[in-house]
Motif scaffolding. Structure first.
Motif, PDB file in Angstrom:
ATOM      1  N   TRP A 152       0.736  -1.289   0.025  1.00 43.93           N
ATOM      2  CA  TRP A 152       0.118   0.085   0.177  1.00 43.93           C
ATOM      3  C   TRP A 152       0.969   1.147   0.134  1.00 43.93           C
ATOM      4  O   TRP A 152       0.690   2.262  -0.884  1.00 43.93           O
ATOM      5  CB  TRP A 152      -0.996   0.082   1.139  1.00 43.93           C
TER       6      TRP A 152
ATOM      7  N   TRP B 226       2.448   1.801  -3.372  1.00 42.58           N
ATOM      8  CA  TRP B 226       1.193   2.278  -4.257  1.00 42.58           C
ATOM      9  C   TRP B 226       0.842   3.730  -4.108  1.00 42.58           C
ATOM     10  O   TRP B 226       1.025   4.543  -4.736  1.00 42.58           O
ATOM     11  CB  TRP B 226       0.065   1.439  -4.028  1.00 42.58           C
ATOM     12  N   LYS B 227       0.576   4.085  -2.849  1.00 44.16           N
ATOM     13  CA  LYS B 227       0.630   5.373  -2.642  1.00 44.16           C
ATOM     14  C   LYS B 227       1.708   6.263  -2.936  1.00 44.16           C
ATOM     15  O   LYS B 227       1.474   7.485  -3.379  1.00 44.16           O
ATOM     16  CB  LYS B 227       0.568   5.709  -0.971  1.00 44.16           C
ATOM     17  N   ASP B 228       2.961   5.868  -2.602  1.00 44.26           N
ATOM     18  CA  ASP B 228       4.041   6.747  -2.991  1.00 44.26           C
ATOM     19  C   ASP B 228       4.102   6.989  -4.801  1.00 44.26           C
ATOM     20  O   ASP B 228       4.263   8.097  -5.160  1.00 44.26           O
ATOM     21  CB  ASP B 228       5.456   6.086  -2.900  1.00 44.26           C
TER      22      ASP B 228
ATOM     23  N   GLU C 142       1.556   6.720  -6.593  1.00 42.61           N
ATOM     24  CA  GLU C 142       0.200   7.546  -7.071  1.00 42.61           C
ATOM     25  C   GLU C 142       0.721   9.057  -6.760  1.00 42.61           C
ATOM     26  O   GLU C 142       0.329   9.843  -7.523  1.00 42.61           O
ATOM     27  CB  GLU C 142      -0.781   7.176  -6.127  1.00 42.61           C
ATOM     28  N   SER C 143       1.531   9.309  -5.761  1.00 40.97           N
ATOM     29  CA  SER C 143       1.749  10.619  -5.357  1.00 40.97           C
ATOM     30  C   SER C 143       2.774  11.187  -6.486  1.00 40.97           C
ATOM     31  O   SER C 143       2.831  12.382  -6.697  1.00 40.97           O
ATOM     32  CB  SER C 143       2.372  10.836  -4.082  1.00 40.97           C
TER      33      SER C 143
ATOM     34  N   GLU D  70      -5.209  -1.147  -3.359  1.00 43.13           N
ATOM     35  CA  GLU D  70      -6.704  -0.250  -3.334  1.00 43.13           C
ATOM     36  C   GLU D  70      -7.491  -0.819  -1.928  1.00 43.13           C
ATOM     37  O   GLU D  70      -8.293  -0.057  -1.298  1.00 43.13           O
ATOM     38  CB  GLU D  70      -7.316  -0.235  -4.589  1.00 43.13           C
TER      39      GLU D  70
ATOM     40  N   ASN E  19      -5.983   0.427   1.186  1.00 42.36           N
ATOM     41  CA  ASN E  19      -6.428   1.842   1.270  1.00 42.36           C
ATOM     42  C   ASN E  19      -7.649   1.886   1.945  1.00 42.36           C
ATOM     43  O   ASN E  19      -8.157   2.737   2.778  1.00 42.36           O
ATOM     44  CB  ASN E  19      -6.285   2.697  -0.096  1.00 42.36           C
TER      45      ASN E  19
ATOM     46  N   GLU F 162      -8.380   3.748   5.463  1.00 40.16           N
ATOM     47  CA  GLU F 162      -9.357   4.711   5.556  1.00 40.16           C
ATOM     48  C   GLU F 162     -10.423   4.520   6.485  1.00 40.16           C
ATOM     49  O   GLU F 162     -11.129   5.350   7.020  1.00 40.16           O
ATOM     50  CB  GLU F 162      -9.626   4.981   3.899  1.00 40.16           C
TER      51      GLU F 162
ATOM     52  N   GLN G 298      -0.030   6.445   8.492  1.00 36.59           N
ATOM     53  CA  GLN G 298       0.287   7.604   7.754  1.00 36.59           C
ATOM     54  C   GLN G 298       1.818   8.271   7.947  1.00 36.59           C
ATOM     55  O   GLN G 298       2.734   8.074   6.910  1.00 36.59           O
ATOM     56  CB  GLN G 298      -0.592   8.838   7.755  1.00 36.59           C
TER      57      GLN G 298
ATOM     58  N   ILE H 172       3.462   6.121   4.913  1.00 35.55           N
ATOM     59  CA  ILE H 172       3.267   7.178   3.855  1.00 35.55           C
ATOM     60  C   ILE H 172       4.686   8.233   3.914  1.00 35.55           C
ATOM     61  O   ILE H 172       5.352   8.370   3.061  1.00 35.55           O
ATOM     62  CB  ILE H 172       2.029   7.767   3.663  1.00 35.55           C
TER      63      ILE H 172
END
Length: 130
Positions: free
Chosen positions: A14, A17-19, A21-22, A55, A58, A62, A76, A80
């Motif tokens: 995750w 993936w978030k990295d 995505e950013s 996803e 995520n 969330e 986070q 993240i």
């Protein structure tokens, strides 16, 4: 309580993936294809990211935002922001042992979320299967 390996693995996926995505790395090129040959020789090997798994993870993370905000914030900062346990403890004004315990609690909460989701899917399958 110890960390749950499969949850930790999902969180690592995750975070990657978030990295990406950013940085705009989910399906769109972030550099010219003409530069890829020159740059790729010096770049580290990118590990594949399971986007469906990320996803879903995520969504699980969330789900903690409203009900368990301290666990959400810990995830986070650790995954993240990537600042580690010591800096997370400073940022949250908590002891390092508390951050480690929060990671354990987050693993358990996410494992429960995935378990509940799987049970609900099984129940739907049982109800709708003739």
């Amino acid at each position: 309580m110890a960390r749950i390996d499969w949850v930790k693995h999902r969180l690592d996926n995750w975070a990657e993936w978030k990295d990406r995505e950013s940085r705009g790395g989910l399906g769109f090129a972030t550099q010219s294809v003409l530069l890829s040959e020159v740059v790729d020789r010096y770049r580290e090997v990118q590990l594949p990211v399971d986007e469906v798994d990320a996803e879903l993870t995520n969504q699980a993370v969330e789900s903690l935002r409203g009900s368990r905000p301290q666990l959400y914030q810990t995830l986070q900062l650790i995954y993240i922001e990537g600042i580690g346990i010591k800096m997370t403890a400073r940022c949250m004004a908590r002891a390092e042992s508390t951050i480690k315990a929060s990671l354990d609690q987050a693993d358990a909460a996410l494992a429960n979320w995935f378990s509940d989701r799987a049970k609900a899917a099984d129940e739907r399958k049982r109800v709708f299967t003739p």
